[in-house]
Design a protein around this motif. Structure first.
Motif, PDB file in Angstrom:
ATOM      1  N   GLY A  36     -64.960  24.827  34.206  1.00 41.46           N
ATOM      2  CA  GLY A  36     -64.148  24.644  35.405  1.00 41.46           C
ATOM      3  C   GLY A  36     -63.471  23.291  35.499  1.00 41.46           C
ATOM      4  N   ASP A  37     -63.968  22.309  34.749  1.00 37.76           N
ATOM      5  CA  ASP A  37     -63.393  20.972  34.821  1.00 37.76           C
ATOM      6  C   ASP A  37     -62.191  20.779  33.910  1.00 37.76           C
ATOM      7  N   SER A  38     -61.855  21.768  33.090  1.00 38.46           N
ATOM      8  CA  SER A  38     -60.773  21.586  32.132  1.00 38.46           C
ATOM      9  C   SER A  38     -59.403  21.482  32.797  1.00 38.46           C
ATOM     10  N   ASP A  39     -59.264  21.953  34.030  1.00 40.13           N
ATOM     11  CA  ASP A  39     -57.968  21.894  34.708  1.00 40.13           C
ATOM     12  C   ASP A  39     -58.031  21.047  35.978  1.00 40.13           C
ATOM     13  N   ARG A  40     -59.026  20.182  36.078  1.00 44.37           N
ATOM     14  CA  ARG A  40     -59.156  19.333  37.264  1.00 44.37           C
ATOM     15  C   ARG A  40     -58.301  18.082  37.099  1.00 44.37           C
ATOM     16  N   LEU A  41     -58.034  17.443  38.218  1.00 44.85           N
ATOM     17  CA  LEU A  41     -57.333  16.168  38.179  1.00 44.85           C
ATOM     18  C   LEU A  41     -58.227  15.142  37.490  1.00 44.85           C
ATOM     19  N   VAL A  42     -57.653  14.354  36.615  1.00 45.87           N
ATOM     20  CA  VAL A  42     -58.416  13.339  35.889  1.00 45.87           C
ATOM     21  C   VAL A  42     -58.620  12.140  36.815  1.00 45.87           C
ATOM     22  N   PRO A  43     -59.874  11.720  37.020  1.00 49.64           N
ATOM     23  CA  PRO A  43     -60.114  10.532  37.849  1.00 49.64           C
ATOM     24  C   PRO A  43     -59.705   9.261  37.112  1.00 49.64           C
ATOM     25  N   LEU A  44     -59.003   8.385  37.794  1.00 47.84           N
ATOM     26  CA  LEU A  44     -58.568   7.115  37.214  1.00 47.84           C
ATOM     27  C   LEU A  44     -59.754   6.312  36.699  1.00 47.84           C
ATOM     28  N   ALA A  73     -56.568   8.676  41.922  1.00 43.75           N
ATOM     29  CA  ALA A  73     -57.323   7.435  42.031  1.00 43.75           C
ATOM     30  C   ALA A  73     -58.616   7.659  42.801  1.00 43.75           C
ATOM     31  N   GLY A  74     -58.761   8.812  43.407  1.00 42.62           N
ATOM     32  CA  GLY A  74     -59.976   9.153  44.150  1.00 42.62           C
ATOM     33  C   GLY A  74     -60.709  10.285  43.450  1.00 42.62           C
ATOM     34  N   SER A  75     -61.439  11.039  44.227  1.00 39.55           N
ATOM     35  CA  SER A  75     -62.145  12.193  43.656  1.00 39.55           C
ATOM     36  C   SER A  75     -61.700  13.456  44.390  1.00 39.55           C
ATOM     37  N   ARG A  76     -60.449  13.792  44.237  1.00 39.85           N
ATOM     38  CA  ARG A  76     -59.869  14.944  44.922  1.00 39.85           C
ATOM     39  C   ARG A  76     -60.133  16.224  44.141  1.00 39.85           C
ATOM     40  N   ARG A  77     -60.502  17.262  44.854  1.00 38.47           N
ATOM     41  CA  ARG A  77     -60.710  18.572  44.231  1.00 38.47           C
ATOM     42  C   ARG A  77     -59.817  19.632  44.885  1.00 38.47           C
ATOM     43  N   PRO A 109     -42.114   7.625  49.574  1.00 40.50           N
ATOM     44  CA  PRO A 109     -42.547   7.728  48.175  1.00 40.50           C
ATOM     45  C   PRO A 109     -44.075   7.789  48.083  1.00 40.50           C
ATOM     46  N   ILE A 110     -44.551   8.381  47.001  1.00 45.51           N
ATOM     47  CA  ILE A 110     -45.984   8.418  46.749  1.00 45.51           C
ATOM     48  C   ILE A 110     -46.403   7.060  46.175  1.00 45.51           C
ATOM     49  N   GLU A 111     -47.696   6.866  46.019  1.00 45.66           N
ATOM     50  CA  GLU A 111     -48.213   5.657  45.382  1.00 45.66           C
ATOM     51  C   GLU A 111     -49.057   6.085  44.200  1.00 45.66           C
ATOM     52  N   VAL A 112     -48.788   5.466  43.033  1.00 46.61           N
ATOM     53  CA  VAL A 112     -49.505   5.831  41.812  1.00 46.61           C
ATOM     54  C   VAL A 112     -49.941   4.592  41.043  1.00 46.61           C
ATOM     55  N   TYR A 113     -50.961   4.803  40.217  1.00 46.99           N
ATOM     56  CA  TYR A 113     -51.362   3.825  39.214  1.00 46.99           C
ATOM     57  C   TYR A 113     -50.846   4.342  37.882  1.00 46.99           C
ATOM     58  N   ARG A 114     -50.332   3.436  37.048  1.00 49.48           N
ATOM     59  CA  ARG A 114     -49.835   3.808  35.728  1.00 49.48           C
ATOM     60  C   ARG A 114     -50.769   3.229  34.672  1.00 49.48           C
ATOM     61  N   VAL A 115     -51.217   4.096  33.770  1.00 45.92           N
ATOM     62  CA  VAL A 115     -51.982   3.669  32.600  1.00 45.92           C
ATOM     63  C   VAL A 115     -51.227   4.222  31.408  1.00 45.92           C
ATOM     64  N   GLY A 116     -50.629   3.336  30.619  1.00 52.50           N
ATOM     65  CA  GLY A 116     -49.771   3.797  29.525  1.00 52.50           C
ATOM     66  C   GLY A 116     -48.565   4.500  30.116  1.00 52.50           C
ATOM     67  N   ASP A 117     -48.398   5.763  29.767  1.00 58.93           N
ATOM     68  CA  ASP A 117     -47.283   6.531  30.323  1.00 58.93           C
ATOM     69  C   ASP A 117     -47.760   7.648  31.251  1.00 58.93           C
ATOM     70  N   LEU A 118     -49.024   7.558  31.677  1.00 59.51           N
ATOM     71  CA  LEU A 118     -49.575   8.546  32.596  1.00 59.51           C
ATOM     72  C   LEU A 118     -49.770   7.942  33.976  1.00 59.51           C
ATOM     73  N   HIS A 119     -49.736   8.804  34.988  1.00 58.41           N
ATOM     74  CA  HIS A 119     -49.842   8.342  36.374  1.00 58.41           C
ATOM     75  C   HIS A 119     -50.979   9.033  37.105  1.00 58.41           C
ATOM     76  N   PHE A 120     -51.585   8.277  38.038  1.00 55.81           N
ATOM     77  CA  PHE A 120     -52.710   8.746  38.833  1.00 55.81           C
ATOM     78  C   PHE A 120     -52.388   8.475  40.292  1.00 55.81           C
ATOM     79  N   VAL A 121     -52.384   9.505  41.122  1.00 53.02           N
ATOM     80  CA  VAL A 121     -51.968   9.397  42.522  1.00 53.02           C
ATOM     81  C   VAL A 121     -53.044   8.720  43.360  1.00 53.02           C
ATOM     82  N   SER A 122     -52.637   7.710  44.120  1.00 52.74           N
ATOM     83  CA  SER A 122     -53.554   7.119  45.097  1.00 52.74           C
ATOM     84  C   SER A 122     -53.191   7.572  46.507  1.00 52.74           C
TER      85      SER A 122
END
Length: 188
Positions: A36-44, A73-77, A109-122
């Motif tokens: 079930g975790d294969s399609d979850r949002l990746v935690p920052l 950036a959180g633990s959203r499910r 606008p949304i707020e995101v963290y960027r790691v490399g070329d990937l983004h994580f929503v805060s």
């Protein structure tokens, strides 16, 4: 599906379509025996723990591709990795924002963290979900770059994935979802 001209009905249809796609994708994952975790949002935190957090810097307002947003950036499910709603609990807020957007209201606008070329929503999970459900390719975001001890190129190794960039050009999310649903149903 074309707009009906009735914003309330269109928003309702958009949400139901996104939920249906998420349900079919989750069903296909289960039928394939994937966890079930294969399609979850990746935690920052998972990424920065593996790469080593050295600091961050504000980059300001940018327009970023939606397909580079893979996590939170959180633990959203409440959303899966493609930001489809996983529960009806998000529906009132989702529809409120989608209706405002359809009526021409300014959406921040949304707020995101960027790691490399990937983004994580805060901040802005619902807005990303609406943008994905309505076929937008880009979204405005305030970007904070995360500086890591290991090269950001190591992110693929850490995450065990690559950004979905190349897939968007070949098939749309709706086509992938239909294929996943058809595969799931033909397996029965």
């Amino acid at each position: 599906m074309p707009d009906t001209g009735f914003p309330r009905a269109d928003v309702d249809n958009d949400f139901l379509r996104a939920r249906r796609r998420q349900f079919l994708a989750a069903l296909a994952h289960r039928l394939r025996g994937q966890d079930g975790d294969s399609d979850r949002l990746v935690p920052l935190d998972e990424v920065t723990d593996a790469l080593g957090w050295r600091g961050e810097q504000q980059l300001g307002l940018h327009t970023i591709p939606l397909d580079t947003i893979i996590g939170t950036a959180g633990s959203r499910r409440e959303f899966d990795r493609r930001f489809r709603p996983t529960t009806n609990w998000v529906r009132p807020r989702w529809e409120q924002l989608a209706l405002a957007q359809r009526r021409g209201a300014a959406i921040p606008p949304i707020e995101v963290y960027r790691v490399g070329d990937l983004h994580f929503v805060s901040d802005g999970h619902h807005r990303v979900s609406i943008a994905a459900a309505t076929g937008q390719q880009v979204i405005d975001a305030y970007v904070t770059e995360v500086l890591t001890a290991r090269s950001a190129n190591a992110q693929a190794e850490v995450l065990g994935l690559r950004p979905r960039r190349g897939h968007r050009g070949r098939t749309s999310p709706a086509q992938r979802d239909r294929r996943a649903g058809a595969t799931a149903l033909s397996s029965l």
